[in-house]
Write a protein that holds these residues in place. Structure first.
Motif, PDB file in Angstrom:
ATOM      1  N   UNK A   1       0.746  -6.134  -4.279  1.00 17.89           N
ATOM      2  CA  UNK A   1       0.922  -4.963  -5.135  1.00 17.89           C
ATOM      3  C   UNK A   1       0.162  -5.146  -6.448  1.00 17.89           C
ATOM      4  N   UNK A   2       0.195  -6.369  -6.971  1.00 19.34           N
ATOM      5  CA  UNK A   2      -0.559  -6.648  -8.197  1.00 19.34           C
ATOM      6  C   UNK A   2      -2.048  -6.455  -7.969  1.00 19.34           C
ATOM      7  N   UNK A   3      -2.533  -6.935  -6.842  1.00 17.60           N
ATOM      8  CA  UNK A   3      -3.955  -6.774  -6.529  1.00 17.60           C
ATOM      9  C   UNK A   3      -4.324  -5.302  -6.363  1.00 17.60           C
ATOM     10  N   UNK A   4      -3.423  -4.543  -5.768  1.00 15.70           N
ATOM     11  CA  UNK A   4      -3.665  -3.108  -5.632  1.00 15.70           C
ATOM     12  C   UNK A   4      -3.805  -2.455  -7.010  1.00 15.70           C
ATOM     13  N   UNK A   5      -2.896  -2.796  -7.907  1.00 14.85           N
ATOM     14  CA  UNK A   5      -2.935  -2.240  -9.257  1.00 14.85           C
ATOM     15  C   UNK A   5      -4.227  -2.629  -9.968  1.00 14.85           C
ATOM     16  N   UNK A   6      -4.708  -3.820  -9.666  1.00 17.07           N
ATOM     17  CA  UNK A   6      -5.931  -4.313 -10.304  1.00 17.07           C
ATOM     18  C   UNK A   6      -7.199  -3.764  -9.649  1.00 17.07           C
ATOM     19  N   UNK A   7      -7.045  -2.991  -8.577  1.00 18.21           N
ATOM     20  CA  UNK A   7      -8.211  -2.347  -7.980  1.00 18.21           C
ATOM     21  C   UNK A   7      -8.643  -2.853  -6.624  1.00 18.21           C
ATOM     22  N   UNK A   8      -7.901  -3.784  -6.028  1.00 13.52           N
ATOM     23  CA  UNK A   8      -8.235  -4.274  -4.696  1.00 13.52           C
ATOM     24  C   UNK A   8      -8.015  -3.146  -3.687  1.00 13.52           C
TER      25      UNK A   8
ATOM     26  N   UNK B   1       1.829   4.246  -3.419  1.00 17.60           N
ATOM     27  CA  UNK B   1       0.425   3.975  -3.760  1.00 17.60           C
ATOM     28  C   UNK B   1       0.117   4.469  -5.169  1.00 17.60           C
ATOM     29  N   UNK B   2       0.570   5.676  -5.460  1.00 23.30           N
ATOM     30  CA  UNK B   2       0.241   6.288  -6.747  1.00 23.30           C
ATOM     31  C   UNK B   2       1.068   5.734  -7.905  1.00 23.30           C
ATOM     32  N   UNK B   3       2.283   5.287  -7.580  1.00 28.04           N
ATOM     33  CA  UNK B   3       3.209   4.858  -8.637  1.00 28.04           C
ATOM     34  C   UNK B   3       3.413   3.345  -8.660  1.00 28.04           C
ATOM     35  N   UNK B   4       2.460   2.613  -8.114  1.00 30.55           N
ATOM     36  CA  UNK B   4       2.605   1.156  -8.034  1.00 30.55           C
ATOM     37  C   UNK B   4       2.840   0.530  -9.405  1.00 30.55           C
ATOM     38  N   UNK B   5       2.223   1.081 -10.429  1.00 39.37           N
ATOM     39  CA  UNK B   5       2.371   0.511 -11.765  1.00 39.37           C
ATOM     40  C   UNK B   5       3.787   0.670 -12.306  1.00 39.37           C
ATOM     41  N   UNK B   6       4.571   1.556 -11.698  1.00 39.48           N
ATOM     42  CA  UNK B   6       5.953   1.739 -12.152  1.00 39.48           C
ATOM     43  C   UNK B   6       6.880   0.662 -11.604  1.00 39.48           C
ATOM     44  N   UNK B   7       6.393  -0.147 -10.654  1.00 32.41           N
ATOM     45  CA  UNK B   7       7.219  -1.226 -10.103  1.00 32.41           C
ATOM     46  C   UNK B   7       7.492  -2.247 -11.200  1.00 32.41           C
ATOM     47  N   UNK B   8       8.771  -2.437 -11.503  1.00 32.15           N
ATOM     48  CA  UNK B   8       9.152  -3.278 -12.650  1.00 32.15           C
ATOM     49  C   UNK B   8       9.394  -4.734 -12.267  1.00 32.15           C
ATOM     50  N   UNK B   9       9.465  -5.017 -10.995  1.00 32.12           N
ATOM     51  CA  UNK B   9       9.680  -6.390 -10.572  1.00 32.12           C
ATOM     52  C   UNK B   9      11.128  -6.841 -10.656  1.00 32.12           C
ATOM     53  N   UNK B  10      12.071  -5.914 -10.911  1.00 35.35           N
ATOM     54  CA  UNK B  10      13.478  -6.304 -10.985  1.00 35.35           C
ATOM     55  C   UNK B  10      14.145  -6.290  -9.609  1.00 35.35           C
ATOM     56  N   UNK B  11      13.388  -5.951  -8.574  1.00 41.25           N
ATOM     57  CA  UNK B  11      13.860  -6.004  -7.187  1.00 41.25           C
ATOM     58  C   UNK B  11      12.673  -6.380  -6.317  1.00 41.25           C
ATOM     59  N   UNK B  12      12.942  -6.759  -5.092  1.00 41.14           N
ATOM     60  CA  UNK B  12      11.858  -7.098  -4.179  1.00 41.14           C
ATOM     61  C   UNK B  12      11.016  -5.864  -3.885  1.00 41.14           C
ATOM     62  N   UNK B  13       9.754  -6.076  -3.588  1.00 45.67           N
ATOM     63  CA  UNK B  13       8.883  -4.960  -3.205  1.00 45.67           C
ATOM     64  C   UNK B  13       9.471  -4.225  -2.006  1.00 45.67           C
ATOM     65  N   UNK B  14      10.051  -4.976  -1.085  1.00 43.08           N
ATOM     66  CA  UNK B  14      10.664  -4.379   0.097  1.00 43.08           C
ATOM     67  C   UNK B  14      11.772  -3.408  -0.300  1.00 43.08           C
ATOM     68  N   UNK B  15      12.627  -3.822  -1.216  1.00 46.24           N
ATOM     69  CA  UNK B  15      13.703  -2.958  -1.687  1.00 46.24           C
ATOM     70  C   UNK B  15      13.142  -1.705  -2.342  1.00 46.24           C
ATOM     71  N   UNK B  16      12.112  -1.890  -3.143  1.00 47.32           N
ATOM     72  CA  UNK B  16      11.462  -0.765  -3.826  1.00 47.32           C
ATOM     73  C   UNK B  16      10.908   0.232  -2.809  1.00 47.32           C
ATOM     74  N   UNK B  17      10.253  -0.262  -1.761  1.00 46.56           N
ATOM     75  CA  UNK B  17       9.707   0.614  -0.734  1.00 46.56           C
ATOM     76  C   UNK B  17      10.809   1.350   0.029  1.00 46.56           C
ATOM     77  N   UNK B  18      11.871   0.616   0.357  1.00 43.73           N
ATOM     78  CA  UNK B  18      12.988   1.250   1.053  1.00 43.73           C
ATOM     79  C   UNK B  18      13.578   2.369   0.200  1.00 43.73           C
ATOM     80  N   UNK B  19      13.702   2.119  -1.083  1.00 40.95           N
ATOM     81  CA  UNK B  19      14.267   3.129  -1.986  1.00 40.95           C
ATOM     82  C   UNK B  19      13.406   4.394  -1.969  1.00 40.95           C
ATOM     83  N   UNK B  20      12.087   4.205  -1.969  1.00 40.29           N
ATOM     84  CA  UNK B  20      11.178   5.350  -1.983  1.00 40.29           C
ATOM     85  C   UNK B  20      11.277   6.142  -0.684  1.00 40.29           C
TER      86      UNK B  20
END
Length: 214
Positions: free
Chosen positions: A25-32, A73-92
């Motif tokens: 996710x970090x790499x995506x935010x950085x442009x990968x 994809x569009x809101x990746x920068x809003x990921x705060x890191x206070x939960x796992x990426x998996x949890x964040x995706x499930x929530x969405x």
């Protein structure tokens, strides 16, 4: 929520250590340009399972998953890191499903209507195939309010702990327990004939599933 034990990320075919979801996710935010595609590959099947069981319609589920990944994809920068990426995706994806249900303005069914539906649509004794059971459960879930349905799908069908489901739904664990209890009580008249059928136990995923970062 108790965090699952750390598990070393898998190695790719070249023997190199695969990146974690958070790293991707970090790499995506950085442009990968390829990082988010890897996240999709890792999680789309489970996202699909959650959406399908929640919505009960393959087309609606596919659209919800697509909406969810576009949003992530569009809101990746809003990921705060206070939960796992998996949890964040499930929530969405769960929110995408709930949005679709709310847009349809489905009226919650009263308890007496559930009983009438159970008496009217009682299946024939020879309907014992696993798929038939799954269809019955899916149809019954559609009669529940959206919040109860989402909680039951995560806890009873996908096998998440109450704590993990609470993280996905972004509500207290007690709220998840309450929603599950109310949902089960409303489903009881419809699904009571399945209580002693072994097929019912195979409709859902094994218990104890946990949300983990890759």
């Amino acid at each position: 929520m108790t965090s699952p034990p750390d598990i070393p990320p898998p190695a790719d075919l070249s023997g190199r250590t695969a990146l974690s979801d958070a790293d991707l996710l970090t790499r995506h935010i950085e442009g990968d340009s390829t990082a988010f595609s890897e996240i999709v590959k890792r999680h789309r099947d489970r996202m699909w399972a959650v959406a399908l069981r929640t919505l009960g319609d393959p087309d609606e589920a596919a659209d919800a998953v697509q909406d969810a990944f576009v949003s992530a994809y569009r809101k990746a920068e809003s990921f705060r890191g206070d939960a796992a990426v998996t949890t964040w995706l499930h929530r969405i994806v769960v929110n995408a499903c709930l949005d679709r249900m709310r847009r349809k303005s489905v009226r919650p069914v009263a308890d007496d209507e559930l009983i009438e539906a159970a008496e009217r649509d009682m299946p024939l004794p020879d309907q014992t195939a696993e798929r038939e059971v799954s269809l019955e459960v899916t149809a019954a879930l559609k009669l529940l309010p959206a919040d109860q349905r989402a909680a039951l799908v995560l806890v009873d069908m996908m096998g998440y702990s109450v704590e993990d489901a609470a993280a996905v739904l972004d509500v207290p664990a007690g709220t998840v327990k309450s929603r599950c209890a109310r949902g089960r009580a409303k489903l009881a008249p419809i699904l009571s004939h399945l209580r002693n059928r072994s097929d019912l136990t195979r409709v859902s995923s094994p218990k104890g599933a946990q949300l983990r970062d890759g």
